[in-house]
Design a protein around this motif. Sequence first.
Motif, PDB file in Angstrom:
ATOM      1  N   ASN A 238       0.837  -1.198   0.000  1.00 52.27           N
ATOM      2  CA  ASN A 238       0.000   0.000   0.000  1.00 52.27           C
ATOM      3  C   ASN A 238       0.875   1.251   0.000  1.00 52.27           C
ATOM      4  OD1 ASN A 238      -1.557  -2.277   1.294  1.00 52.27           O
ATOM      5  ND2 ASN A 238      -3.182  -0.763   1.061  1.00 52.27           N
TER       6      ASN A 238
ATOM      7  N   ILE B  40       0.992   4.310  -2.710  1.00 50.66           N
ATOM      8  CA  ILE B  40       0.811   5.704  -2.295  1.00 50.66           C
ATOM      9  C   ILE B  40       1.966   6.555  -2.798  1.00 50.66           C
ATOM     10  CG2 ILE B  40       0.787   7.249  -0.287  1.00 50.66           C
ATOM     11  CD1 ILE B  40      -0.695   4.918   1.203  1.00 50.66           C
TER      12      ILE B  40
ATOM     13  N   ARG C 139       1.892   6.815  -6.678  1.00 47.87           N
ATOM     14  CA  ARG C 139       0.820   7.715  -7.119  1.00 47.87           C
ATOM     15  C   ARG C 139       1.232   9.169  -6.927  1.00 47.87           C
ATOM     16  NH1 ARG C 139      -3.919  10.240  -4.758  1.00 47.87           N
ATOM     17  NH2 ARG C 139      -5.528  10.373  -6.335  1.00 47.87           N
TER      18      ARG C 139
ATOM     19  N   LEU D 234      -5.394   3.141  -0.847  1.00 50.37           N
ATOM     20  CA  LEU D 234      -4.418   4.224  -0.730  1.00 50.37           C
ATOM     21  C   LEU D 234      -4.426   4.908   0.635  1.00 50.37           C
ATOM     22  CD1 LEU D 234      -4.784   5.819  -4.262  1.00 50.37           C
ATOM     23  CD2 LEU D 234      -2.992   4.295  -3.443  1.00 50.37           C
TER      24      LEU D 234
END
Length: 171
Positions: free
Chosen positions: A4, A8, A11, A41
């Motif tokens: 995760n 994050i 992104r 996210l």
Amino acid sequence: MQNNDILIRLRYALDIRDKDMVEIFKLGGVEVTRDEMRKILTKSKDTYEDEVDVEESEDHIKCNDEMLESFLNGFITFKRGPQPPRQEQSKSESTSEYSKDHINNMLLKKLKVALQLKTEDMLDILDDGGIIVSKGELGAILRKPGHRNYKECGDNFARKFLKGLVARYRG
């Protein structure tokens, strides 16, 4: 580093919008809604080891290795377009050669392909991230697991690479 957290950071570094994230997951073969993507996210309680006051979100969805690999495969398709299937490769041959120990190696390799980076570009990104490596070291990290010169990529190395991506793509 958790999957995760990788999503994050990726992104943020590449400034990927919500609808593009959903599309990338879809291109990788994973159906994710916008709400589920937002739950992926969010940072989990495990991310904040030292902080006691952080509450565990009931809405948090943990990203497993297969989901991260599907996202990265979708990202390659998103950036470079679909590739025509080869005759000798069937659709059922999609088993991954990467285990949990090699997830960071897969990340670097697939980002190199998706962003069409050359070795010099990757060395510059790592330098921007605060780590200096030789071409030989980078080549060892980008090799297939099982090769005699293969080297496992650690979490710190992957973090520095993602930090270098931020410096390069977000200024």
